[in-house]
Design a protein around this motif. Structure first.
Motif, PDB file in Angstrom:
ATOM      1  N   VAL A  12       0.867  -1.178   0.000  1.00  0.00           N
ATOM      2  CA  VAL A  12       0.000   0.000   0.000  1.00  0.00           C
ATOM      3  C   VAL A  12       0.905   1.229   0.000  1.00  0.00           C
ATOM      4  N   GLY A  13       0.928   1.956  -1.105  1.00  0.00           N
ATOM      5  CA  GLY A  13       1.763   3.147  -1.221  1.00  0.00           C
ATOM      6  C   GLY A  13       2.795   2.999  -2.326  1.00  0.00           C
ATOM      7  N   GLY A  14       2.759   3.929  -3.276  1.00  0.00           N
ATOM      8  CA  GLY A  14       3.657   3.865  -4.423  1.00  0.00           C
ATOM      9  C   GLY A  14       4.762   4.893  -4.376  1.00  0.00           C
ATOM     10  N   GLY A  15       5.291   5.142  -3.175  1.00  0.00           N
ATOM     11  CA  GLY A  15       6.428   6.043  -3.038  1.00  0.00           C
ATOM     12  C   GLY A  15       7.749   5.295  -3.115  1.00  0.00           C
ATOM     13  N   ILE A  16       8.787   5.890  -2.554  1.00  0.00           N
ATOM     14  CA  ILE A  16      10.131   5.348  -2.684  1.00  0.00           C
ATOM     15  C   ILE A  16      10.244   3.970  -2.042  1.00  0.00           C
ATOM     16  N   GLY A  17       9.762   3.817  -0.804  1.00  0.00           N
ATOM     17  CA  GLY A  17       9.871   2.539  -0.120  1.00  0.00           C
ATOM     18  C   GLY A  17       9.034   1.455  -0.770  1.00  0.00           C
ATOM     19  N   GLY A  18       7.784   1.781  -1.106  1.00  0.00           N
ATOM     20  CA  GLY A  18       6.900   0.791  -1.700  1.00  0.00           C
ATOM     21  C   GLY A  18       7.385   0.299  -3.042  1.00  0.00           C
ATOM     22  N   LEU A  19       7.847   1.201  -3.898  1.00  0.00           N
ATOM     23  CA  LEU A  19       8.348   0.800  -5.217  1.00  0.00           C
ATOM     24  C   LEU A  19       9.634  -0.011  -5.099  1.00  0.00           C
ATOM     25  N   VAL A 156       0.804 -11.392   2.969  1.00  0.00           N
ATOM     26  CA  VAL A 156       1.352 -10.272   3.748  1.00  0.00           C
ATOM     27  C   VAL A 156       0.862  -8.974   3.131  1.00  0.00           C
ATOM     28  N   VAL A 157       0.566  -7.997   3.968  1.00  0.00           N
ATOM     29  CA  VAL A 157       0.271  -6.634   3.520  1.00  0.00           C
ATOM     30  C   VAL A 157       1.334  -5.719   4.107  1.00  0.00           C
ATOM     31  N   VAL A 158       1.907  -4.852   3.260  1.00  0.00           N
ATOM     32  CA  VAL A 158       2.942  -3.905   3.683  1.00  0.00           C
ATOM     33  C   VAL A 158       2.409  -2.492   3.538  1.00  0.00           C
ATOM     34  N   GLY A 159       2.394  -1.747   4.638  1.00  0.00           N
ATOM     35  CA  GLY A 159       1.995  -0.343   4.603  1.00  0.00           C
ATOM     36  C   GLY A 159       3.204   0.528   4.340  1.00  0.00           C
ATOM     37  N   ALA A 160       3.296   1.045   3.119  1.00  0.00           N
ATOM     38  CA  ALA A 160       4.371   1.954   2.724  1.00  0.00           C
ATOM     39  C   ALA A 160       3.742   3.281   2.309  1.00  0.00           C
ATOM     40  N   ASP A 161       2.708   3.683   3.042  1.00  0.00           N
ATOM     41  CA  ASP A 161       1.865   4.797   2.611  1.00  0.00           C
ATOM     42  C   ASP A 161       2.117   6.086   3.386  1.00  0.00           C
ATOM     43  N   VAL A 286       2.653  -5.294   8.039  1.00  0.00           N
ATOM     44  CA  VAL A 286       3.882  -4.674   8.508  1.00  0.00           C
ATOM     45  C   VAL A 286       4.050  -3.312   7.836  1.00  0.00           C
ATOM     46  N   LEU A 287       4.704  -2.388   8.530  1.00  0.00           N
ATOM     47  CA  LEU A 287       4.906  -1.029   8.042  1.00  0.00           C
ATOM     48  C   LEU A 287       6.376  -0.775   7.730  1.00  0.00           C
ATOM     49  N   LEU A 288       6.612   0.166   6.815  1.00  0.00           N
ATOM     50  CA  LEU A 288       7.981   0.594   6.533  1.00  0.00           C
ATOM     51  C   LEU A 288       8.015   2.081   6.218  1.00  0.00           C
TER      52      LEU A 288
END
Length: 376
Positions: A12-19, A156-161, A286-288
């Motif tokens: 979730v989130g298409g910024g630097i970490g998510g991409l 798994v779901v990753v919150g990179a938002d 999990v979040l990043l």
């Protein structure tokens, strides 16, 4: 009982970490869906400083060559007095290997192009204008309801938002919220003179300023300022307000001051921070990145920490071990390192606001380089 291998991940989130994570997980054969709230991938800001540890991380992601081609490689950080006198030049380390530079300046648009291009080329399924609405977990997976009414199930779901993470809110409610530090940062692009072939950092009476090369013909200038109460800045006056914050600087910074004439070319951003305590996960979510450790730009490591998060998660998630153990290892490898960056960056801002000119800023930069040079 055998551990269930992770095979399908939602980011979730298409910024630097998510991409970055999407690209790395696709390299390992995992199915990756990525949703981004914005209907168009708009990129905020002008440029970004990527230090030696980030160049190493991009090498770990297999993207270092196209990444270096998109920016301006440099070796050192110069520390300057307000009048432009050089105080010290601190060499970087070639952590990615002797054939690669220590550091890179790159425009945010160019970095986004590199990361989004790689993620799409490798088969990431991307949906724009969409985010998560609901997460329902069980021992075997996560059922996701999206904002457009569709559903999906993931291992798994990753919150990179980002700083105002929807995923963090779904997991933890309003328990962890960002705060304004009392400072803001102003940025503006300029043509690059030949002498700015390194990161040039200037310590002023009321804040810091700096010049970072972005390409052979472009650099950006940044200035930090104290802004108590996080006031709203009128968009049509940003050029005048930025010039006012630069009045204590001479040298090249001072010479650039009068060339700031268009408010539309000024990028203004209040500094907001967050350091969420461990753990950064619940169950299979999990979040990043900024969702858990948003920092100020004083050490130039915010985006780098998100990229490192992605490197570590991509290494761990495909392993044949219980997911809880893998996420615990993620915390062991990331928490203290990120906390050092957040705490140190906040400390520099507090020094500025307290008008502390007796502190060893050069020593702090050397310590930061020492910490970030360690393996992630």
């Amino acid at each position: 009982m055998m551990a269930q291998r992770v095979s399908r991940v939602l980011i979730v989130g298409g910024g630097i970490g998510g991409l970055s994570l999407a690209s790395a997980l696709r390299d390992r054969g995992l199915a990756v869906d990525l949703v981004e709230l914005q209907k168009e991938w708009t990129v905020y800001g002008v440029g970004i400083i990527q230090q030696c540890n980030v160049v190493r991380a991009m090498a770990d992601l297999g993207l270092v060559n196209r990444y270096l081609d998109a920016g301006f490689p440099f070796e050192a950080v110069g520390m300057y007095a307000p009048d432009g006198r050089l105080l010290a030049k601190i060499p970087g380390q070639r952590l990615a290997g002797p054939q690669y530079p220590a550091n890179l300046g790159i425009s945010r648009l160019a970095l986004h192009t590199v990361l989004s291009g790689a993620a799409l080329e490798k088969g990431t399924a991307v949906r724009l204008g969409t985010t998560v609405e609901r997460l329902d977990q069980d021992d075997a997976g996560v059922d996701v309801t999206f904002s457009d009414g569709t559903t999906g199930r993931y291992d798994v779901v990753v919150g990179a938002d980002g700083l105002y993470s929807k995923v963090r809110g779904l997991l933890f409610g309003d328990e962890h919220r960002p705060r304004h530090t009392g400072q803001s940062v102003w940025r503006h692009n300029f043509p690059r003179p030949a002498e700015i072939d390194h990161l040039a950092a200037f310590t002023g009476a009321d804040g810091n300023a700096g010049l970072c090369p972005l390409s052979h013909d472009l650099m950006y200038l940044f200035v930090t300022s104290e802004e108590p109460g996080n006031p709203r800045m009128p968009a049509d006056q940003l050029h005048t307000l930025m010039r006012d914050r630069m009045k204590g600087f001479g040298g090249l910074i001072g010479a650039l001051r009068d060339r700031i004439t268009d408010p539309a070319q000024v990028v203004y951003k209040p500094m907001e921070v967050l350091m969420m305590p461990a753990p950064w996960y619940r169950g299979r979510v999990v979040l990043l990145g900024d969702a858990v450790h948003a920092t100020t730009p004083h050490l130039g490591q915010g985006a780098g920490m998100a990229i490192e998060d992605a490197v570590v998660l991509a290494e761990l998630l495909p392993q044949d071990a219980p997911l809880g153990d893998l996420l615990a290892r993620y915390m062991e490898r990331r928490y203290e390192r990120c906390r050092f960056i957040v705490d140190s960056s906040i400390m520099v801002g507090e020094w500025e606001m307290a008008r502390r000119h007796d502190v060893d800023r050069i020593g702090l930069v050397k310590k930061m380089l020492e910490v970030t040079a360690q393996p992630v």
